[in-house]
Design a protein around this motif. Structure first.
Motif, PDB file in Angstrom:
ATOM      1  N   VAL A   1       0.861  -1.180   0.000  1.00  0.00           N
ATOM      2  CA  VAL A   1       0.000   0.000   0.000  1.00  0.00           C
ATOM      3  C   VAL A   1       0.901   1.234   0.000  1.00  0.00           C
ATOM      4  CG1 VAL A   1      -1.670   1.348   1.324  1.00  0.00           C
ATOM      5  CG2 VAL A   1      -1.945  -1.132   1.110  1.00  0.00           C
TER       6      VAL A   1
ATOM      7  N   ARG B   1     -13.158  -0.142  -3.953  1.00  0.00           N
ATOM      8  CA  ARG B   1     -12.789  -1.540  -4.187  1.00  0.00           C
ATOM      9  C   ARG B   1     -12.230  -2.175  -2.915  1.00  0.00           C
ATOM     10  NH1 ARG B   1      -9.193  -1.005  -9.567  1.00  0.00           N
ATOM     11  NH2 ARG B   1      -8.598   0.970  -8.547  1.00  0.00           N
ATOM     12  N   THR B   2     -12.340  -3.496  -2.829  1.00  0.00           N
ATOM     13  CA  THR B   2     -11.835  -4.261  -1.697  1.00  0.00           C
ATOM     14  C   THR B   2     -10.924  -5.360  -2.208  1.00  0.00           C
ATOM     15  OG1 THR B   2     -13.812  -3.827  -0.382  1.00  0.00           O
ATOM     16  CG2 THR B   2     -12.438  -5.667   0.302  1.00  0.00           C
TER      17      THR B   2
ATOM     18  N   VAL C   1      -7.937  -4.753   2.316  1.00  0.00           N
ATOM     19  CA  VAL C   1      -7.665  -3.358   1.983  1.00  0.00           C
ATOM     20  C   VAL C   1      -8.866  -2.790   1.237  1.00  0.00           C
ATOM     21  CG1 VAL C   1      -6.139  -1.751   0.774  1.00  0.00           C
ATOM     22  CG2 VAL C   1      -5.204  -3.862   1.762  1.00  0.00           C
ATOM     23  N   LYS C   2      -9.365  -1.656   1.716  1.00  0.00           N
ATOM     24  CA  LYS C   2     -10.414  -0.930   1.003  1.00  0.00           C
ATOM     25  C   LYS C   2      -9.820   0.347   0.442  1.00  0.00           C
ATOM     26  CE  LYS C   2     -14.539  -2.690   3.353  1.00  0.00           C
ATOM     27  NZ  LYS C   2     -15.796  -2.338   4.061  1.00  0.00           N
ATOM     28  N   THR C   3     -10.240   0.693  -0.769  1.00  0.00           N
ATOM     29  CA  THR C   3      -9.674   1.857  -1.439  1.00  0.00           C
ATOM     30  C   THR C   3     -10.689   2.988  -1.543  1.00  0.00           C
ATOM     31  OG1 THR C   3     -10.340   1.312  -3.709  1.00  0.00           O
ATOM     32  CG2 THR C   3      -8.338   0.249  -2.854  1.00  0.00           C
ATOM     33  N   ALA C   4     -10.174   4.172  -1.860  1.00  0.00           N
ATOM     34  CA  ALA C   4     -11.038   5.336  -2.026  1.00  0.00           C
ATOM     35  C   ALA C   4     -12.004   5.149  -3.187  1.00  0.00           C
ATOM     36  CB  ALA C   4     -10.182   6.579  -2.252  1.00  0.00           C
TER      37      ALA C   4
ATOM     38  N   ARG D   1      -4.125   1.821  -9.451  1.00  0.00           N
ATOM     39  CA  ARG D   1      -3.994   3.281  -9.347  1.00  0.00           C
ATOM     40  C   ARG D   1      -5.149   3.856  -8.528  1.00  0.00           C
ATOM     41  NH1 ARG D   1      -1.096   1.581 -13.603  1.00  0.00           N
ATOM     42  NH2 ARG D   1       0.802   2.794 -14.085  1.00  0.00           N
ATOM     43  N   ASP D   2      -5.020   3.703  -7.231  1.00  0.00           N
ATOM     44  CA  ASP D   2      -6.040   4.120  -6.268  1.00  0.00           C
ATOM     45  C   ASP D   2      -5.291   4.330  -4.959  1.00  0.00           C
ATOM     46  OD1 ASP D   2      -8.482   4.616  -5.022  1.00  0.00           O
ATOM     47  OD2 ASP D   2      -9.438   2.776  -5.739  1.00  0.00           O
ATOM     48  N   TYR D   3      -5.981   4.651  -3.883  1.00  0.00           N
ATOM     49  CA  TYR D   3      -5.286   4.707  -2.598  1.00  0.00           C
ATOM     50  C   TYR D   3      -6.159   4.080  -1.509  1.00  0.00           C
ATOM     51  CZ  TYR D   3      -7.960   8.973  -1.347  1.00  0.00           C
ATOM     52  OH  TYR D   3      -8.942   9.883  -1.060  1.00  0.00           O
ATOM     53  N   ALA D   4      -5.491   3.530  -0.500  1.00  0.00           N
ATOM     54  CA  ALA D   4      -6.182   2.793   0.554  1.00  0.00           C
ATOM     55  C   ALA D   4      -6.785   3.749   1.576  1.00  0.00           C
ATOM     56  CB  ALA D   4      -5.230   1.833   1.242  1.00  0.00           C
TER      57      ALA D   4
ATOM     58  N   ILE E   1      -0.674  -0.690  -4.524  1.00  0.00           N
ATOM     59  CA  ILE E   1      -1.771   0.274  -4.613  1.00  0.00           C
ATOM     60  C   ILE E   1      -1.223   1.677  -4.394  1.00  0.00           C
ATOM     61  CG2 ILE E   1      -3.970   1.033  -3.628  1.00  0.00           C
ATOM     62  CD1 ILE E   1      -4.454  -1.834  -2.720  1.00  0.00           C
TER      63      ILE E   1
END
Length: 391
Positions: free
Chosen positions: A10, A196-197, A190-193, A175-178, A33
């Motif tokens: 992450v 997604r999980t 991990v869940k993203t902004a 290409r997202d952030y946790a 991520i």
């Protein structure tokens, strides 16, 4: 419960991208991520990074042998990273460390270099004037000069290279952030902004200053994030050519400590001489404060301080413009990166740049990869074990 990946890193900054590359070279099932650099930071609502820049000093010479070793092992792999990625990120301009003659700072720097077999030159006051005529140092200054394997890197291009090589080795780049990481049923989630999980056997948090954000660790990492202001002096093409032999500089002087990079061409096509070294600290307590800080141009008081230093240090340079930019540094109690597990055997951390990790990031990332693959970091010549601390 089935996992999506064996390992998720992450954070796709300097340390995280390096860790992803080293993991992907040794195993499958790796993901990293982290977002790309925002197009407009002033309206950006996500996370930021300090590698959105073209200049960081790189050198082995350091008064702390552990940092010298981290740097030296990273620098030795620059050629491989550039060759395999096709991305150039390093210029061997040399680096000189200058401090009062006879100071412990210079002696420890010399000792660390000698212990690692690094070629250096010891330069007295007269030697500094002869070798570096573009600088004006105070009387009774001396230096340690590293001509080979030192200079500066583009942290922006190094992250691109590491990300590309991780992907080429089989890693999935997300290409997202946790926004949250938790242990659940023997794995990490991990869940993203972006909503997604992802589930993995293990997660390595390498989110830089944003590692202090809520909901990412069982207990917050014991790390202090400081706002930093860098100042950029635009120079003409003629001045850039005249100063082409200028090395990177670290100056330890009574009342201040600064670093300075020679003129570097930035994406706007212009050359800038960069200096950093805040005279005081501004603490950023959480992710919201960091986001707000990154949208600013830094502090005017720091700009004035650094401008005054440059006017005395490089007196013959006439800047075309002077600008500033905001970044952050993350300090740990040990003064070293934290590389280890949390209270959860599924969640580990790789963070704490101490304002000096860009050059050393490949080795720090390698140690993070080893932590996940082997469950621990073997000794390998360091006098610290990089154990993380939590609040």
């Amino acid at each position: 419960m089935a996992v999506d990946f064996k390992y998720i890193v992450v954070g796709r900054g300097l340390m995280g991208a390096a860790a992803a590359r080293h993991l992907a070279r040794q195993t499958d099932g790796v993901a990293v991520i982290g977002p790309d650099e925002p197009d407009d930071r002033k309206v950006h609502e996500g996370v930021f990074a300090s590698h959105y820049d073209e200049g960081r000093i790189t050198r082995t010479i350091d008064p702390d042998r552990n940092w010298a070793l981290l740097a030296n092992r990273s620098i030795n792999r620059y050629g491989e990273i550039a060759r395999d990625s096709g991305i150039e990120f390093y210029r061997e301009a040399g680096c000189v460390v200058v401090a009062p003659d006879g100071s412990d700072y210079l002696e420890k720097t010399r000792q660390a270099a000698v212990s690692l077999g690094v070629g250096i030159s010891l330069v007295d006051e007269a030697g500094l004037k002869a070798a570096f005529p573009f600088f004006t140092f105070s009387a009774d200054s001396a230096g340690v000069f590293e001509a080979r394997g030192a200079g500066h890197i583009s942290p922006r291009e190094l992250v691109k290279a590491q990300s590309l090589l991780a992907e080429k080795a089989g890693a999935t780049v997300i290409r997202d952030y946790a926004v949250s990481i938790r242990s659940e049923s023997g794995s990490a989630v991990v869940k993203t902004a972006g909503g997604r999980t992802f589930r993995a056997e293990k997660v390595l948090l390498a989110a830089g200053g944003f590692s202090i954000a809520e909901n990412l660790l069982p207990k917050p990492v014991d790390m202090t994030v400081y706002a930093r202001t860098v100042t950029l002096f635009e120079v003409s093409e003629a001045d850039a050519a005249r100063l082409a032999a200028m090395p990177s500089l670290i100056l330890e002087a009574p009342g201040f400590h600064i670093y300075l990079l020679p003129p570097i061409r930035y994406p706007d096509g212009k050359f800038y001489l960069k200096i950093g070294g805040d005279p005081d600290d501004l603490t950023l307590g959480d992710a919201a404060e960091m986001r707000a800080w990154f949208k600013t141009e830094g502090r005017d008081s720091v700009r004035a301080h650094l401008q005054h230093i440059v006017e005395g240090l490089v007196p013959d340079m006439v800047p075309l413009s002077i600008s500033t930019a905001a970044c952050v540094v993350s300090q740990t109690a040990s003064g070293y990166p934290m590389i280890g597990y949390t209270s959860s055997p599924q969640i580990a951390v790789l963070t704490g740049c101490a304002g000096t990790s860009a050059k050393s990031s490949d080795e720090i990332g390698r140690l993070g990869a080893e932590l996940l693959l082997a469950g621990r970091i073997s000794e390998q010549g360091y006098s610290t074990d990089f154990t993380p601390q939590f609040r």
